[in-house]
Design an enzyme around this catalytic site. Structure first.
Site, PDB file in Angstrom:
ATOM      1  N   HIS A 115       4.631  61.045  42.752  1.00 48.12           N
ATOM      2  CA  HIS A 115       5.372  60.367  43.822  1.00 48.12           C
ATOM      3  C   HIS A 115       5.249  61.074  45.158  1.00 48.12           C
ATOM      4  CE1 HIS A 115       8.173  58.484  40.546  1.00 48.12           C
ATOM      5  NE2 HIS A 115       6.960  57.930  40.565  1.00 48.12           N
ATOM      6  N   CYS A 126      -1.857  55.444  62.185  1.00 49.02           N
ATOM      7  CA  CYS A 126      -3.228  55.998  62.108  1.00 49.02           C
ATOM      8  C   CYS A 126      -3.411  56.842  60.857  1.00 49.02           C
ATOM      9  CB  CYS A 126      -3.519  56.838  63.363  1.00 49.02           C
ATOM     10  SG  CYS A 126      -2.566  58.383  63.453  1.00 49.02           S
ATOM     11  N   CYS A 143       4.149  59.626  66.126  1.00 46.82           N
ATOM     12  CA  CYS A 143       2.867  60.319  66.064  1.00 46.82           C
ATOM     13  C   CYS A 143       2.427  60.737  67.475  1.00 46.82           C
ATOM     14  CB  CYS A 143       1.858  59.322  65.480  1.00 46.82           C
ATOM     15  SG  CYS A 143       0.154  59.850  65.490  1.00 46.82           S
ATOM     16  N   ASN A 209      16.780  67.027  27.805  1.00 51.28           N
ATOM     17  CA  ASN A 209      17.680  66.438  28.780  1.00 51.28           C
ATOM     18  C   ASN A 209      19.115  66.844  28.426  1.00 51.28           C
ATOM     19  OD1 ASN A 209      19.017  64.595  30.563  1.00 51.28           O
ATOM     20  ND2 ASN A 209      17.203  63.272  30.513  1.00 51.28           N
ATOM     21  N   ALA A 227      17.783  72.181  31.444  1.00 55.23           N
ATOM     22  CA  ALA A 227      16.367  72.604  31.426  1.00 55.23           C
ATOM     23  C   ALA A 227      16.223  74.095  31.702  1.00 55.23           C
ATOM     24  CB  ALA A 227      15.591  71.788  32.458  1.00 55.23           C
TER      25      ALA A 227
HETATM   26  C1  BV8 Z   1       4.831  50.628  41.476  1.00 53.31           C
HETATM   27  C2  BV8 Z   1      10.373  58.316  46.031  1.00 53.31           C
HETATM   28  C3  BV8 Z   1       3.328  48.878  41.539  1.00 53.31           C
HETATM   29  C4  BV8 Z   1      10.375  59.623  46.583  1.00 53.31           C
HETATM   30  C5  BV8 Z   1      10.778  57.278  43.952  1.00 53.31           C
HETATM   31  C6  BV8 Z   1      11.634  45.308  39.427  1.00 53.31           C
HETATM   32  C7  BV8 Z   1      11.706  45.097  40.788  1.00 53.31           C
HETATM   33  C8  BV8 Z   1      10.980  45.872  41.677  1.00 53.31           C
HETATM   34  C9  BV8 Z   1      10.149  46.901  41.217  1.00 53.31           C
HETATM   35  C10 BV8 Z   1      10.100  47.112  39.865  1.00 53.31           C
HETATM   36  C11 BV8 Z   1      10.833  46.326  38.981  1.00 53.31           C
HETATM   37  N1  BV8 Z   1      10.562  46.780  37.738  1.00 53.31           N
HETATM   38  C12 BV8 Z   1       9.716  47.819  37.808  1.00 53.31           C
HETATM   39  C13 BV8 Z   1       9.400  48.018  39.094  1.00 53.31           C
HETATM   40  C14 BV8 Z   1       8.494  49.042  39.591  1.00 53.31           C
HETATM   41  C15 BV8 Z   1       9.292  50.192  40.211  1.00 53.31           C
HETATM   42  C16 BV8 Z   1      10.358  50.662  39.262  1.00 53.31           C
HETATM   43  O1  BV8 Z   1      10.068  51.280  38.250  1.00 53.31           O
HETATM   44  N2  BV8 Z   1      11.627  50.354  39.585  1.00 53.31           N
HETATM   45  C17 BV8 Z   1      12.696  50.732  38.689  1.00 53.31           C
HETATM   46  C18 BV8 Z   1      13.864  51.311  39.486  1.00 53.31           C
HETATM   47  C19 BV8 Z   1      13.106  49.480  37.909  1.00 53.31           C
HETATM   48  N3  BV8 Z   1       8.305  51.216  40.415  1.00 53.31           N
HETATM   49  C20 BV8 Z   1       7.654  51.266  41.578  1.00 53.31           C
HETATM   50  O2  BV8 Z   1       7.889  50.540  42.529  1.00 53.31           O
HETATM   51  C21 BV8 Z   1       6.522  52.274  41.644  1.00 53.31           C
HETATM   52  N4  BV8 Z   1       5.361  51.622  42.151  1.00 53.31           N
HETATM   53  O3  BV8 Z   1       5.206  50.260  40.413  1.00 53.31           O
HETATM   54  O4  BV8 Z   1       3.840  50.036  42.157  1.00 53.31           O
HETATM   55  C22 BV8 Z   1       2.424  48.216  42.450  1.00 53.31           C
HETATM   56  C23 BV8 Z   1       1.371  47.536  41.900  1.00 53.31           C
HETATM   57  C24 BV8 Z   1       0.527  46.873  42.740  1.00 53.31           C
HETATM   58  C25 BV8 Z   1       0.719  46.897  44.120  1.00 53.31           C
HETATM   59  C26 BV8 Z   1       1.806  47.602  44.663  1.00 53.31           C
HETATM   60  C27 BV8 Z   1       2.673  48.261  43.826  1.00 53.31           C
HETATM   61  C28 BV8 Z   1       6.888  53.387  42.599  1.00 53.31           C
HETATM   62  C29 BV8 Z   1       7.952  54.234  41.964  1.00 53.31           C
HETATM   63  C30 BV8 Z   1       8.215  55.466  42.822  1.00 53.31           C
HETATM   64  C31 BV8 Z   1       9.500  55.287  43.507  1.00 53.31           C
HETATM   65  N5  BV8 Z   1       9.815  56.499  44.248  1.00 53.31           N
HETATM   66  N6  BV8 Z   1      11.074  58.256  44.758  1.00 53.31           N
HETATM   67  C32 BV8 Z   1      11.755  60.051  46.843  1.00 53.31           C
HETATM   68  O5  BV8 Z   1      12.438  59.494  47.729  1.00 53.31           O
HETATM   69  O6  BV8 Z   1      12.130  60.972  46.129  1.00 53.31           O
HETATM   70  S1  BV8 Z   1      11.681  57.030  42.532  1.00 53.31           S
HETATM   71  C33 BV8 Z   1      12.717  58.315  42.167  1.00 53.31           C
HETATM   72  O7  BV8 Z   1      13.051  58.122  40.792  1.00 53.31           O
HETATM   73  C34 BV8 Z   1      12.114  59.707  42.221  1.00 53.31           C
HETATM   74  O8  BV8 Z   1      10.721  59.744  42.433  1.00 53.31           O
HETATM   75  C35 BV8 Z   1      12.423  60.240  40.838  1.00 53.31           C
HETATM   76  O9  BV8 Z   1      11.570  61.211  40.470  1.00 53.31           O
HETATM   77  C36 BV8 Z   1      12.277  59.012  40.054  1.00 53.31           C
HETATM   78  C37 BV8 Z   1      12.782  59.045  38.671  1.00 53.31           C
HETATM   79  O10 BV8 Z   1      14.102  59.563  38.692  1.00 53.31           O
HETATM   80  P1  BV8 Z   1      14.397  60.851  37.775  1.00 53.31           P
HETATM   81  O11 BV8 Z   1      13.480  61.928  38.193  1.00 53.31           O
HETATM   82  O12 BV8 Z   1      14.387  60.458  36.351  1.00 53.31           O
HETATM   83  O13 BV8 Z   1      15.828  61.264  38.262  1.00 53.31           O
HETATM   84  P2  BV8 Z   1      17.218  60.603  37.812  1.00 53.31           P
HETATM   85  O14 BV8 Z   1      18.237  61.060  38.790  1.00 53.31           O
HETATM   86  O15 BV8 Z   1      17.037  59.154  37.544  1.00 53.31           O
HETATM   87  O16 BV8 Z   1      17.525  61.296  36.409  1.00 53.31           O
HETATM   88  C38 BV8 Z   1      17.765  62.675  36.359  1.00 53.31           C
HETATM   89  C39 BV8 Z   1      17.708  63.028  34.880  1.00 53.31           C
HETATM   90  O17 BV8 Z   1      17.834  64.446  34.753  1.00 53.31           O
HETATM   91  C40 BV8 Z   1      18.833  62.407  34.077  1.00 53.31           C
HETATM   92  O18 BV8 Z   1      18.297  61.909  32.855  1.00 53.31           O
HETATM   93  C41 BV8 Z   1      19.783  63.581  33.807  1.00 53.31           C
HETATM   94  O19 BV8 Z   1      20.438  63.467  32.564  1.00 53.31           O
HETATM   95  C42 BV8 Z   1      18.807  64.726  33.777  1.00 53.31           C
HETATM   96  N7  BV8 Z   1      19.371  66.035  34.161  1.00 53.31           N
HETATM   97  C43 BV8 Z   1      20.259  66.301  35.145  1.00 53.31           C
HETATM   98  N8  BV8 Z   1      20.472  67.634  35.205  1.00 53.31           N
HETATM   99  C44 BV8 Z   1      19.699  68.204  34.238  1.00 53.31           C
HETATM  100  C45 BV8 Z   1      18.996  67.180  33.566  1.00 53.31           C
HETATM  101  N9  BV8 Z   1      18.148  67.425  32.559  1.00 53.31           N
HETATM  102  C46 BV8 Z   1      17.975  68.703  32.190  1.00 53.31           C
HETATM  103  N10 BV8 Z   1      18.609  69.750  32.776  1.00 53.31           N
HETATM  104  C47 BV8 Z   1      19.478  69.532  33.804  1.00 53.31           C
HETATM  105  N11 BV8 Z   1      20.091  70.570  34.382  1.00 53.31           N
HETATM  106 ZN    ZN Z   2      -0.706  57.896  64.515  1.00 55.51          ZN
END
Ligand code: BV8
Ligand code: ZN
Length: 246
Positions: A115, A126, A143, A209, A227
């Site tokens: 990501h 650009c 820019c 997790n 973790a």
């Molecule tokens: C794509 C950006 C295709 C950077 C992020 C319906 C409608 C619209 C879209 C979709 C849909 N269904 C599916 C999609 C696709 C969509 C998607 O999956 N949506 C989901 C929400 C349904 N995906 C996309 O859009 C991706 N692109 O599919 O493109 C395409 C094809 C053709 C042409 C064009 C496009 C792009 C996905 C990337 C999105 N960007 N972030 C930023 O701002 O940071 S997402 C965001 O969520 C982060 O990147 C993050 O990494 C990611 C996942 O979250 P997690 O890392 O799991 O974090 P979370 O908080 O959720 O969970 C934390 C976990 O840690 C928990 O389980 C917790 O228990 C645990 N935890 C906490 N503390 C601890 C621990 N574990 C251990 N120890 C601890 N101490």
């Molecule tokens: Zn530019």
């Protein structure tokens, strides 16, 4: 950790690790969906997508600038450091959804940033890298070459993942002996599909997790706990098993 996992880890030739925000939580970086997570104040739709950015560049730029400040002050925690150590005894590929760069900072060599990386920015017009943008009267970053808007080099919802990154991630996933999914809610695709694909290709899949996730029912084993504790414990099992066998 089961005796079976201990045995598999002692013999594994390739370990692939998918990390999510939970791996960086103990470095003081808020996760997305936990009760105190980033998405509690805002919804992803309001911030992490190009339409939200173009509609309100100032809000989105400020949100990322604040997150970048937290990231730049953060240090790798024992989970990051243990994964870097693992890399010294067995081929380890880290596929991270995190944008904080902490796996690189802790010394891991094979890191695939699915990501992007919040420490980098570029111009939407650009495409030029930008680490010293021009601020306009409203404080919006532009820019210096073409005055286009500056955005973080991260993948937003609806955007394609970097082609080379996702290709390498699938390749590593298909050939993994062990696939560890650490600190991710596994709610975002295509990253969340990787543990399932790994299992289908014969990997022993493990979730590490503090609570259940969207893939908990599909993995071979669950290691519960923070973790920062569970990952060093697992890595020390691998180190011990490799040292005794040499
Ligand atoms: C794509 C950006 C295709 C950077 C992020 C319906 C409608 C619209 C879209 C979709 C849909 N269904 C599916 C999609 C696709 C969509 C998607 O999956 N949506 C989901 C929400 C349904 N995906 C996309 O859009 C991706 N692109 O599919 O493109 C395409 C094809 C053709 C042409 C064009 C496009 C792009 C996905 C990337 C999105 N960007 N972030 C930023 O701002 O940071 S997402 C965001 O969520 C982060 O990147 C993050 O990494 C990611 C996942 O979250 P997690 O890392 O799991 O974090 P979370 O908080 O959720 O969970 C934390 C976990 O840690 C928990 O389980 C917790 O228990 C645990 N935890 C906490 N503390 C601890 C621990 N574990 C251990 N120890 C601890 N101490
Ligand atoms: Zn530019």
């Amino acid at each position: 950790m089961s005796p079976e996992l201990r045995k598999i880890l002692s013999e594994a030739r390739s370990v692939v690790v998918l990390t999510g925000a939970g791996v960086s939580a103990e470095s003081g970086i808020a996760t997305f969906r936990d009760p105190d997570g980033l998405w509690q104040q805002f919804k992803p739709q309001e911030l992490a997508n190009i339409d939200a950015f173009l509609a309100n560049p100032s809000l989105v730029q400020r949100w990322y600038a604040e997150r970048r400040r937290v990231v730049e002050e953060a240090e790798p925690n024992p989970a990051h450091r243990a994964l870097a150590l693992l890399d010294t005894v067995v081929e380890t590929t880290i596929i991270t959804q995190n944008v904080d760069g902490l796996h690189h900072q802790s010394g891991s060599r094979n890191v695939i940033e699915l990501h992007g990386n919040i420490r980098r920015s570029y111009c939407v017009d650009c495409g030029g890298k930008s680490d010293n943008p021009q601020l306009d009267a409203q404080g919006i970053a532009h820019c210096r070459r073409c005055s286009g808007l500056i955005r973080p080099d991260v993948v937003w919802f609806g955007e394609m993942l970097p082609v080379e990154a996702i290709r390498m991630a699938y390749e590593a996933t298909r050939t993994a002996d062990v696939f560890l999914s650490i600190g991710t809610g596994a709610e975002v695709s295509p990253a969340a599909d990787l543990p399932i694909i790994a299992g289908r290709h014969g990997a022993y899949t493990v979730e590490m997790n503090i609570r259940r996730s969207a893939i908990s029912d599909f993995v071979d084993e669950i290691v519960s706990g923070p973790a920062g504790t569970t990952v060093p414990d697992l890595v020390s099992v691998v180190l011990d098993s490799r040292q005794t066998s040499t």
